[in-house]
Design a protein around this motif. Sequence first.
Motif, PDB file in Angstrom:
ATOM      1  N   ASP A  59       5.913   1.922  14.662  1.00 49.27           N
ATOM      2  CA  ASP A  59       6.998   1.222  13.892  1.00 49.27           C
ATOM      3  C   ASP A  59       8.134   2.306  13.381  1.00 49.27           C
ATOM      4  OD1 ASP A  59       8.398  -0.692  12.306  1.00 49.27           O
ATOM      5  OD2 ASP A  59       6.767  -1.220  11.303  1.00 49.27           O
ATOM      6  N   ALA A  60       9.243   1.816  13.190  1.00 48.97           N
ATOM      7  CA  ALA A  60      10.178   2.708  12.713  1.00 48.97           C
ATOM      8  C   ALA A  60      10.097   2.827  10.994  1.00 48.97           C
ATOM      9  CB  ALA A  60      11.712   2.260  12.936  1.00 48.97           C
ATOM     10  N   HIS A  61       9.287   1.746  10.489  1.00 47.22           N
ATOM     11  CA  HIS A  61       9.058   1.530   8.980  1.00 47.22           C
ATOM     12  C   HIS A  61       7.584   1.556   8.813  1.00 47.22           C
ATOM     13  CE1 HIS A  61      12.893  -0.694  10.611  1.00 47.22           C
ATOM     14  NE2 HIS A  61      13.359   0.169   9.598  1.00 47.22           N
ATOM     15  N   THR A  62       7.141   1.652   7.489  1.00 50.58           N
ATOM     16  CA  THR A  62       5.829   1.581   7.137  1.00 50.58           C
ATOM     17  C   THR A  62       5.342   0.165   6.808  1.00 50.58           C
ATOM     18  OG1 THR A  62       6.445   1.748   4.746  1.00 50.58           O
ATOM     19  CG2 THR A  62       6.017   3.956   5.826  1.00 50.58           C
ATOM     20  N   ASP A  63       6.421  -0.525   6.394  1.00 52.13           N
ATOM     21  CA  ASP A  63       5.857  -2.061   5.807  1.00 52.13           C
ATOM     22  C   ASP A  63       4.755  -1.775   4.858  1.00 52.13           C
ATOM     23  OD1 ASP A  63       7.713  -2.981   7.828  1.00 52.13           O
ATOM     24  OD2 ASP A  63       6.421  -3.093   9.225  1.00 52.13           O
ATOM     25  N   PHE A  64       5.054  -0.895   4.036  1.00 58.17           N
ATOM     26  CA  PHE A  64       3.846  -0.695   3.040  1.00 58.17           C
ATOM     27  C   PHE A  64       4.409  -0.458   1.646  1.00 58.17           C
ATOM     28  CE2 PHE A  64       0.341   1.865   1.282  1.00 58.17           C
ATOM     29  CZ  PHE A  64      -0.778   1.358   1.807  1.00 58.17           C
ATOM     30  N   ARG A  65       5.712  -1.310   1.693  1.00 57.78           N
ATOM     31  CA  ARG A  65       6.465  -1.338   0.436  1.00 57.78           C
ATOM     32  C   ARG A  65       5.666  -2.280  -0.673  1.00 57.78           C
ATOM     33  NH1 ARG A  65      11.225  -3.134   2.945  1.00 57.78           N
ATOM     34  NH2 ARG A  65      11.654  -4.429   1.144  1.00 57.78           N
ATOM     35  N   LYS A  66       6.421  -2.189  -1.911  1.00 53.29           N
ATOM     36  CA  LYS A  66       5.525  -2.720  -3.158  1.00 53.29           C
ATOM     37  C   LYS A  66       5.215  -4.163  -3.079  1.00 53.29           C
ATOM     38  CE  LYS A  66       9.307  -2.843  -6.329  1.00 53.29           C
ATOM     39  NZ  LYS A  66      10.331  -2.400  -5.696  1.00 53.29           N
ATOM     40  N   GLU A  67       4.088  -4.716  -3.567  1.00 58.41           N
ATOM     41  CA  GLU A  67       3.828  -5.870  -3.586  1.00 58.41           C
ATOM     42  C   GLU A  67       4.828  -6.917  -4.594  1.00 58.41           C
ATOM     43  OE1 GLU A  67      -0.562  -5.591  -3.985  1.00 58.41           O
ATOM     44  OE2 GLU A  67      -0.085  -3.719  -3.749  1.00 58.41           O
ATOM     45  N   GLU A  68       5.637  -7.141  -4.192  1.00 57.22           N
ATOM     46  CA  GLU A  68       6.802  -7.938  -4.811  1.00 57.22           C
ATOM     47  C   GLU A  68       7.112  -9.473  -4.446  1.00 57.22           C
ATOM     48  OE1 GLU A  68      10.115  -5.420  -4.082  1.00 57.22           O
ATOM     49  OE2 GLU A  68      10.124  -6.027  -1.953  1.00 57.22           O
ATOM     50  N   GLY A  69       6.065  -9.957  -3.904  1.00 60.02           N
ATOM     51  CA  GLY A  69       6.186 -11.160  -3.079  1.00 60.02           C
ATOM     52  C   GLY A  69       6.209 -10.932  -1.567  1.00 60.02           C
ATOM     53  N   ARG A  70       5.561 -11.761  -0.845  1.00 55.25           N
ATOM     54  CA  ARG A  70       5.100 -11.429   0.646  1.00 55.25           C
ATOM     55  C   ARG A  70       6.418 -11.550   1.479  1.00 55.25           C
ATOM     56  NH1 ARG A  70       3.567  -9.714   3.607  1.00 55.25           N
ATOM     57  NH2 ARG A  70       2.614 -11.084   4.998  1.00 55.25           N
ATOM     58  N   HIS A  71       6.689 -10.387   2.186  1.00 53.78           N
ATOM     59  CA  HIS A  71       7.920 -10.471   3.190  1.00 53.78           C
ATOM     60  C   HIS A  71       7.480  -9.475   4.210  1.00 53.78           C
ATOM     61  CE1 HIS A  71       8.850  -6.402   1.605  1.00 53.78           C
ATOM     62  NE2 HIS A  71       9.193  -6.795   0.234  1.00 53.78           N
ATOM     63  N   SER A  72       8.304  -9.277   5.270  1.00 49.93           N
ATOM     64  CA  SER A  72       7.899  -8.429   6.532  1.00 49.93           C
ATOM     65  C   SER A  72       7.828  -6.984   6.112  1.00 49.93           C
ATOM     66  CB  SER A  72       8.848  -8.647   7.521  1.00 49.93           C
ATOM     67  OG  SER A  72      10.228  -8.059   7.203  1.00 49.93           O
ATOM     68  N   GLY A  73       8.272  -6.563   4.914  1.00 48.59           N
ATOM     69  CA  GLY A  73       8.026  -5.109   4.557  1.00 48.59           C
ATOM     70  C   GLY A  73       6.881  -4.721   3.882  1.00 48.59           C
ATOM     71  N   ASN A  74       6.019  -5.583   3.769  1.00 49.42           N
ATOM     72  CA  ASN A  74       4.774  -4.979   2.943  1.00 49.42           C
ATOM     73  C   ASN A  74       3.470  -5.716   3.173  1.00 49.42           C
ATOM     74  OD1 ASN A  74       5.093  -7.778   1.821  1.00 49.42           O
ATOM     75  ND2 ASN A  74       5.991  -7.327  -0.018  1.00 49.42           N
ATOM     76  N   GLY A  75       3.373  -6.200   4.420  1.00 47.99           N
ATOM     77  CA  GLY A  75       2.074  -6.765   5.116  1.00 47.99           C
ATOM     78  C   GLY A  75       1.058  -5.788   4.835  1.00 47.99           C
ATOM     79  N   PHE A  76       1.144  -4.524   5.398  1.00 52.66           N
ATOM     80  CA  PHE A  76       0.032  -3.538   5.426  1.00 52.66           C
ATOM     81  C   PHE A  76      -0.368  -3.429   3.940  1.00 52.66           C
ATOM     82  CE2 PHE A  76       2.278  -3.193   9.375  1.00 52.66           C
ATOM     83  CZ  PHE A  76       1.279  -2.933  10.315  1.00 52.66           C
ATOM     84  N   LYS A  77       0.658  -3.154   3.146  1.00 50.90           N
ATOM     85  CA  LYS A  77       0.418  -2.771   1.636  1.00 50.90           C
ATOM     86  C   LYS A  77      -0.578  -3.908   1.122  1.00 50.90           C
ATOM     87  CE  LYS A  77       0.996  -0.285  -2.048  1.00 50.90           C
ATOM     88  NZ  LYS A  77       1.017  -0.594  -3.165  1.00 50.90           N
ATOM     89  N   TYR A  78      -0.238  -5.043   1.082  1.00 49.14           N
ATOM     90  CA  TYR A  78      -1.096  -6.309   0.650  1.00 49.14           C
ATOM     91  C   TYR A  78      -2.462  -6.314   1.296  1.00 49.14           C
ATOM     92  CZ  TYR A  78       2.402  -9.043  -2.195  1.00 49.14           C
ATOM     93  OH  TYR A  78       3.130  -9.423  -3.012  1.00 49.14           O
ATOM     94  N   ALA A  79      -2.318  -6.103   2.548  1.00 48.09           N
ATOM     95  CA  ALA A  79      -3.928  -5.965   3.384  1.00 48.09           C
ATOM     96  C   ALA A  79      -4.526  -4.849   2.718  1.00 48.09           C
ATOM     97  CB  ALA A  79      -3.553  -5.841   4.830  1.00 48.09           C
ATOM     98  N   TYR A  80      -3.808  -3.648   2.524  1.00 50.22           N
ATOM     99  CA  TYR A  80      -4.772  -2.779   1.909  1.00 50.22           C
ATOM    100  C   TYR A  80      -5.266  -2.840   0.437  1.00 50.22           C
ATOM    101  CZ  TYR A  80      -5.813   2.622   1.250  1.00 50.22           C
ATOM    102  OH  TYR A  80      -6.311   3.719   0.956  1.00 50.22           O
ATOM    103  N   SER A  81      -4.276  -3.155  -0.349  1.00 53.59           N
ATOM    104  CA  SER A  81      -4.583  -3.577  -1.649  1.00 53.59           C
ATOM    105  C   SER A  81      -5.775  -4.641  -1.784  1.00 53.59           C
ATOM    106  CB  SER A  81      -3.488  -4.084  -2.455  1.00 53.59           C
ATOM    107  OG  SER A  81      -2.583  -3.106  -2.629  1.00 53.59           O
ATOM    108  N   GLU A  82      -5.768  -5.601  -0.896  1.00 54.70           N
ATOM    109  CA  GLU A  82      -6.824  -6.692  -0.998  1.00 54.70           C
ATOM    110  C   GLU A  82      -8.035  -6.557  -0.101  1.00 54.70           C
ATOM    111  OE1 GLU A  82      -4.970 -10.317   0.014  1.00 54.70           O
ATOM    112  OE2 GLU A  82      -3.173  -9.990  -1.518  1.00 54.70           O
ATOM    113  N   GLY A  83      -8.020  -5.125   0.362  1.00 55.98           N
ATOM    114  CA  GLY A  83      -9.224  -4.889   0.994  1.00 55.98           C
ATOM    115  C   GLY A  83      -9.440  -5.140   2.424  1.00 55.98           C
ATOM    116  N   PHE A  84      -8.572  -5.675   3.056  1.00 57.53           N
ATOM    117  CA  PHE A  84      -8.602  -5.941   4.517  1.00 57.53           C
ATOM    118  C   PHE A  84      -8.655  -4.588   5.414  1.00 57.53           C
ATOM    119  CE2 PHE A  84      -7.388  -9.828   2.694  1.00 57.53           C
ATOM    120  CZ  PHE A  84      -8.314 -10.487   2.286  1.00 57.53           C
ATOM    121  N   LEU A  85      -7.600  -3.950   5.221  1.00 54.81           N
ATOM    122  CA  LEU A  85      -7.040  -2.680   5.981  1.00 54.81           C
ATOM    123  C   LEU A  85      -7.891  -1.420   5.102  1.00 54.81           C
ATOM    124  CD1 LEU A  85      -5.206  -1.176   7.907  1.00 54.81           C
ATOM    125  CD2 LEU A  85      -3.450  -1.398   6.006  1.00 54.81           C
ATOM    126  N   ARG A  86      -8.303  -0.733   6.317  1.00 53.92           N
ATOM    127  CA  ARG A  86      -9.135   0.484   5.821  1.00 53.92           C
ATOM    128  C   ARG A  86      -8.259   1.603   6.443  1.00 53.92           C
ATOM    129  NH1 ARG A  86     -12.398   2.853   9.469  1.00 53.92           N
ATOM    130  NH2 ARG A  86     -14.061   4.578   8.322  1.00 53.92           N
TER     131      ARG A  86
END
Length: 340
Positions: A180-207
């Motif tokens: 990816d050209a982008h991290t998609d690890f942006r802040k949790e400001e409501g769900r969108h295509s730029g923060n899927g990995f951040k939410y998954a990480y914070s909620e304990g699905f992504l290691r």
Amino acid sequence: MEDKLVLFNPSTLKKLLKKRPAESKFGEHIKMLTDISNIYEDIKSLDVDYVILGVPEDVGVFANYGKSGTSTAWDATIKILLNIQANTFTHADRVLVLGHLNFDSLLKKLSLLDQNHPKDVIKARKMVSKIDAEVSDIIYKIVKAGKKPIIIGGGHNNAYGNLKGTSLALNARVNVVNFDAHTDFRKEEGRHSGNGFKYAYSEGFLRKYFIFGLHENYTSMDVFKTLDNLKNIAYNTFESLFIRKEVKFKAEMSKALHHVSDHPFGIEIDCDAIQNIPSSAMTPTGFSVNDTRRFVSYFGKDPNATYLHICEAAPTPETESQVGKLITYLITDFLRANAH
């Protein structure tokens, strides 16, 4: 929740399949389900390794102020995929084409929203959470049934549903490599295509998370700081690979694989990373199609590769068949990578 799933069926197949004498097409050998009432059991009992699922939506892209169009990638792909040759290299008999998640009602609502109105963007972000629930539910069933999902279309918001569904099915946090050209690890400001990995990480699905080929011009200082502070996250940049040539492609693939392959991991391919591919954030500089194919093949070979997600492609009527061909090549590279 399963009413969102539209099964791929023989009559759709018949419409899309172009048979030719003396040729055997991929679509003539795939498996299909006839009944939606017990998806998990049906998938489990089928003698296949892969389950192909379409997620035609662009709500997450809209909610991230991106350019819509990712909802058309599934149709573009399935038309091409069914009509490639069935031979010893394409493994059509190992594939269930499950169908797609139908988000037409959400897309209708989306068409009435305006990205320039903050309230409309908040509405779209709430809609993404509904999509998350559907995606994670079906991915959960596929992975729990012991198969590898191949998810096509939609925005990168769906990485969250892929990771959540996989994690719940395996009862463990999962790893991911993201091309990816982008991290998609942006802040949790409501769900969108730029923060899927951040939410998954914070909620304990992504290691553990490896981002492959970040663009230095499009990653904020804030995001770099976040990444550098988390030991489970590693990345390289496109510029270090191909512009300054400080690191080599093959060596970096090996490093990324080492980072994620100690556990089940997902392979995320964002078409924004591929040069000149019509996508929600099309780039004039990026990986070539052949680099991308090598990447899918290399990671797909690992026994811990658990799913493949190809997202963010946004074909127009003129580019539809090129995008469909590209995604089809990536799907078949994954099928070939760990064919039995």
